[in-house]
Design a protein around this motif. Structure first.
Motif, PDB file in Angstrom:
ATOM      1  N   PHE A 144       0.879  -1.170   0.000  1.00 22.05           N
ATOM      2  CA  PHE A 144       0.000   0.000   0.000  1.00 22.05           C
ATOM      3  C   PHE A 144       0.912   1.215   0.000  1.00 22.05           C
ATOM      4  O   PHE A 144       1.908   1.248   0.717  1.00 22.05           O
ATOM      5  N   PHE A 145       0.619   2.210  -0.832  1.00 25.16           N
ATOM      6  CA  PHE A 145       1.463   3.396  -0.967  1.00 25.16           C
ATOM      7  C   PHE A 145       0.695   4.665  -0.605  1.00 25.16           C
ATOM      8  O   PHE A 145      -0.460   4.812  -0.987  1.00 25.16           O
ATOM      9  N   VAL A 146       1.365   5.581   0.085  1.00 25.44           N
ATOM     10  CA  VAL A 146       0.850   6.934   0.310  1.00 25.44           C
ATOM     11  C   VAL A 146       1.885   7.875  -0.276  1.00 25.44           C
ATOM     12  O   VAL A 146       3.085   7.758   0.001  1.00 25.44           O
ATOM     13  N   ILE A 147       1.439   8.817  -1.101  1.00 22.44           N
ATOM     14  CA  ILE A 147       2.353   9.763  -1.738  1.00 22.44           C
ATOM     15  C   ILE A 147       2.665  10.893  -0.773  1.00 22.44           C
ATOM     16  O   ILE A 147       1.765  11.590  -0.316  1.00 22.44           O
ATOM     17  N   GLU A 148       3.938  11.057  -0.487  1.00 23.19           N
ATOM     18  CA  GLU A 148       4.378  12.155   0.363  1.00 23.19           C
ATOM     19  C   GLU A 148       4.767  13.355  -0.495  1.00 23.19           C
ATOM     20  O   GLU A 148       4.473  14.495  -0.174  1.00 23.19           O
ATOM     21  N   ASP A 149       5.439  13.090  -1.624  1.00 23.74           N
ATOM     22  CA  ASP A 149       5.849  14.152  -2.532  1.00 23.74           C
ATOM     23  C   ASP A 149       5.934  13.587  -3.944  1.00 23.74           C
ATOM     24  O   ASP A 149       6.324  12.439  -4.127  1.00 23.74           O
ATOM     25  N   GLY A 150       5.564  14.398  -4.930  1.00 29.78           N
ATOM     26  CA  GLY A 150       5.622  13.975  -6.321  1.00 29.78           C
ATOM     27  C   GLY A 150       4.255  13.602  -6.847  1.00 29.78           C
ATOM     28  O   GLY A 150       3.241  13.777  -6.172  1.00 29.78           O
ATOM     29  N   GLU A 191      -2.376  11.539  -1.379  1.00 31.63           N
ATOM     30  CA  GLU A 191      -3.234  10.505  -1.940  1.00 31.63           C
ATOM     31  C   GLU A 191      -2.556   9.149  -1.807  1.00 31.63           C
ATOM     32  O   GLU A 191      -1.346   9.068  -1.608  1.00 31.63           O
ATOM     33  N   PHE A 192      -3.346   8.083  -1.892  1.00 32.38           N
ATOM     34  CA  PHE A 192      -2.796   6.745  -1.718  1.00 32.38           C
ATOM     35  C   PHE A 192      -3.346   5.798  -2.761  1.00 32.38           C
ATOM     36  O   PHE A 192      -4.349   6.068  -3.421  1.00 32.38           O
ATOM     37  N   PHE A 193      -2.658   4.669  -2.910  1.00 36.17           N
ATOM     38  CA  PHE A 193      -3.089   3.639  -3.850  1.00 36.17           C
ATOM     39  C   PHE A 193      -2.532   2.285  -3.411  1.00 36.17           C
ATOM     40  O   PHE A 193      -1.651   2.221  -2.568  1.00 36.17           O
ATOM     41  N   GLY A 194      -3.084   1.233  -3.989  1.00 33.51           N
ATOM     42  CA  GLY A 194      -2.648  -0.117  -3.657  1.00 33.51           C
ATOM     43  C   GLY A 194      -3.569  -0.837  -2.695  1.00 33.51           C
ATOM     44  O   GLY A 194      -3.449  -2.034  -2.494  1.00 33.51           O
ATOM     45  N   GLU A 195      -4.503  -0.094  -2.111  1.00 40.41           N
ATOM     46  CA  GLU A 195      -5.374  -0.676  -1.094  1.00 40.41           C
ATOM     47  C   GLU A 195      -6.396  -1.654  -1.671  1.00 40.41           C
ATOM     48  O   GLU A 195      -6.750  -2.638  -1.025  1.00 40.41           O
ATOM     49  N   ILE A 196      -6.855  -1.412  -2.889  1.00 39.15           N
ATOM     50  CA  ILE A 196      -7.866  -2.297  -3.479  1.00 39.15           C
ATOM     51  C   ILE A 196      -7.271  -3.694  -3.686  1.00 39.15           C
ATOM     52  O   ILE A 196      -7.888  -4.698  -3.350  1.00 39.15           O
ATOM     53  N   GLY A 197      -6.051  -3.732  -4.200  1.00 37.61           N
ATOM     54  CA  GLY A 197      -5.392  -5.022  -4.410  1.00 37.61           C
ATOM     55  C   GLY A 197      -5.161  -5.772  -3.111  1.00 37.61           C
ATOM     56  O   GLY A 197      -5.282  -6.991  -3.063  1.00 37.61           O
ATOM     57  N   ARG A 228      -5.054  -8.635  -6.633  1.00 40.16           N
ATOM     58  CA  ARG A 228      -4.268  -8.211  -7.797  1.00 40.16           C
ATOM     59  C   ARG A 228      -4.475  -6.719  -8.042  1.00 40.16           C
ATOM     60  O   ARG A 228      -5.488  -6.149  -7.651  1.00 40.16           O
ATOM     61  N   ARG A 229      -3.515  -6.123  -8.703  1.00 33.78           N
ATOM     62  CA  ARG A 229      -3.604  -4.698  -9.026  1.00 33.78           C
ATOM     63  C   ARG A 229      -4.700  -4.471 -10.054  1.00 33.78           C
ATOM     64  O   ARG A 229      -4.769  -5.160 -11.067  1.00 33.78           O
ATOM     65  N   THR A 230      -5.548  -3.484  -9.793  1.00 37.07           N
ATOM     66  CA  THR A 230      -6.631  -3.162 -10.720  1.00 37.07           C
ATOM     67  C   THR A 230      -6.208  -2.129 -11.755  1.00 37.07           C
ATOM     68  O   THR A 230      -6.939  -1.866 -12.698  1.00 37.07           O
ATOM     69  N   ALA A 231      -5.014  -1.550 -11.577  1.00 33.27           N
ATOM     70  CA  ALA A 231      -4.497  -0.544 -12.514  1.00 33.27           C
ATOM     71  C   ALA A 231      -2.976  -0.497 -12.380  1.00 33.27           C
ATOM     72  O   ALA A 231      -2.408  -1.020 -11.432  1.00 33.27           O
ATOM     73  N   SER A 232      -2.340   0.149 -13.343  1.00 31.57           N
ATOM     74  CA  SER A 232      -0.896   0.384 -13.283  1.00 31.57           C
ATOM     75  C   SER A 232      -0.666   1.802 -12.791  1.00 31.57           C
ATOM     76  O   SER A 232      -1.404   2.728 -13.164  1.00 31.57           O
ATOM     77  N   VAL A 233       0.358   1.986 -11.960  1.00 26.64           N
ATOM     78  CA  VAL A 233       0.693   3.303 -11.430  1.00 26.64           C
ATOM     79  C   VAL A 233       2.173   3.547 -11.708  1.00 26.64           C
ATOM     80  O   VAL A 233       3.019   2.730 -11.359  1.00 26.64           O
ATOM     81  N   THR A 234       2.454   4.693 -12.354  1.00 31.75           N
ATOM     82  CA  THR A 234       3.821   5.046 -12.727  1.00 31.75           C
ATOM     83  C   THR A 234       4.144   6.442 -12.222  1.00 31.75           C
ATOM     84  O   THR A 234       3.315   7.356 -12.339  1.00 31.75           O
ATOM     85  N   ALA A 235       5.335   6.610 -11.679  1.00 34.87           N
ATOM     86  CA  ALA A 235       5.777   7.922 -11.195  1.00 34.87           C
ATOM     87  C   ALA A 235       5.932   8.881 -12.383  1.00 34.87           C
ATOM     88  O   ALA A 235       6.613   8.564 -13.345  1.00 34.87           O
ATOM     89  N   LYS A 236       5.276  10.042 -12.312  1.00 29.83           N
ATOM     90  CA  LYS A 236       5.432  11.080 -13.340  1.00 29.83           C
ATOM     91  C   LYS A 236       6.617  11.986 -13.016  1.00 29.83           C
ATOM     92  O   LYS A 236       7.161  12.634 -13.895  1.00 29.83           O
ATOM     93  N   THR A 237       6.949  12.059 -11.735  1.00 30.63           N
ATOM     94  CA  THR A 237       8.040  12.896 -11.249  1.00 30.63           C
ATOM     95  C   THR A 237       8.819  12.055 -10.237  1.00 30.63           C
ATOM     96  O   THR A 237       8.331  11.001  -9.824  1.00 30.63           O
ATOM     97  N   PRO A 238       9.986  12.509  -9.801  1.00 30.43           N
ATOM     98  CA  PRO A 238      10.606  11.819  -8.665  1.00 30.43           C
ATOM     99  C   PRO A 238       9.621  11.863  -7.494  1.00 30.43           C
ATOM    100  O   PRO A 238       8.911  12.853  -7.312  1.00 30.43           O
ATOM    101  N   LEU A 291       7.559   8.231  -1.122  1.00 32.38           N
ATOM    102  CA  LEU A 291       6.368   7.455  -0.796  1.00 32.38           C
ATOM    103  C   LEU A 291       6.491   6.825   0.578  1.00 32.38           C
ATOM    104  O   LEU A 291       7.588   6.482   1.021  1.00 32.38           O
ATOM    105  N   ILE A 292       5.348   6.669   1.216  1.00 29.82           N
ATOM    106  CA  ILE A 292       5.250   5.895   2.446  1.00 29.82           C
ATOM    107  C   ILE A 292       4.688   4.545   1.999  1.00 29.82           C
ATOM    108  O   ILE A 292       3.669   4.492   1.304  1.00 29.82           O
ATOM    109  N   VAL A 293       5.370   3.466   2.358  1.00 34.37           N
ATOM    110  CA  VAL A 293       4.967   2.139   1.910  1.00 34.37           C
ATOM    111  C   VAL A 293       4.690   1.241   3.109  1.00 34.37           C
ATOM    112  O   VAL A 293       5.453   1.228   4.076  1.00 34.37           O
ATOM    113  N   MET A 294       3.594   0.501   3.009  1.00 30.35           N
ATOM    114  CA  MET A 294       3.249  -0.478   4.034  1.00 30.35           C
ATOM    115  C   MET A 294       2.978  -1.799   3.322  1.00 30.35           C
ATOM    116  O   MET A 294       2.170  -1.861   2.404  1.00 30.35           O
ATOM    117  N   PHE A 295       3.687  -2.841   3.748  1.00 32.10           N
ATOM    118  CA  PHE A 295       3.504  -4.148   3.136  1.00 32.10           C
ATOM    119  C   PHE A 295       2.280  -4.844   3.719  1.00 32.10           C
ATOM    120  O   PHE A 295       1.764  -4.456   4.756  1.00 32.10           O
TER     121      PHE A 295
END
Length: 133
Positions: free
Chosen positions: A52-58, A76-82, A88-98, A101-105
């Motif tokens: 699960f990811f939370v965006i801190e910057d970027g 904003e955050f993503f990865g929670e649905i999967g 499984r991931r319902t979408a692809s997420v790609t960094a647009k900028t550097p 992230l805060i990550v929780m396994f």
């Protein structure tokens, strides 16, 4: 680059707002901080979900079935649905900028659900909203 998350920095993240100092410290033990360059693939549609990811910057873009469906930024955050709904991931997420992230396994995410049901409910409410779109 991965590092343990400073509990003080979690205070300013919307999904974690209102937690006590003790809860933030516990959350800090469950989360890591990750830096990624622009163009980095954070999630791939159809792959198994492990974090699960939370965006801190970027910012990042979310693509589903080849179409851009959202752009995400700080707070904003993503990865929670999967993790919670599909495995499984319902979408692809790609960094647009550097990005920072805060990550929780998955294992730590499940612990958070048990020990901090209010935070888990905020995340589940976001899932319901996203799946309704």
């Amino acid at each position: 680059m991965i590092g343990v998350m400073d509990a003080k920095r979690l205070e300013g993240v919307g999904v974690f707002s209102g937690l006590s100092k003790k809860e933030l410290e516990r959350l800090g033990q469950w989360t890591d901080e990750v830096s990624v360059p622009d163009g980095y693939a954070l999630a791939t549609e159809g792959q198994f979900a492990h974090e699960f990811f939370v965006i801190e910057d970027g910012s990042a873009e979310v693509v589903q079935n080849g179409a851009l469906i959202a752009e995400l930024g700080p707070g904003e955050f993503f990865g929670e649905i999967g993790l919670l709904e599909t495995d499984r991931r319902t979408a692809s997420v790609t960094a647009k900028t550097p990005m920072q992230l805060i990550v929780m396994f998955q294992r730590e995410f499940k612990q958070m659900e048990q020990e901090m049901p209010a935070v888990a409910e905020r995340i589940r409410a976001a899932i319901r909203a996203r799946l309704a779109e």
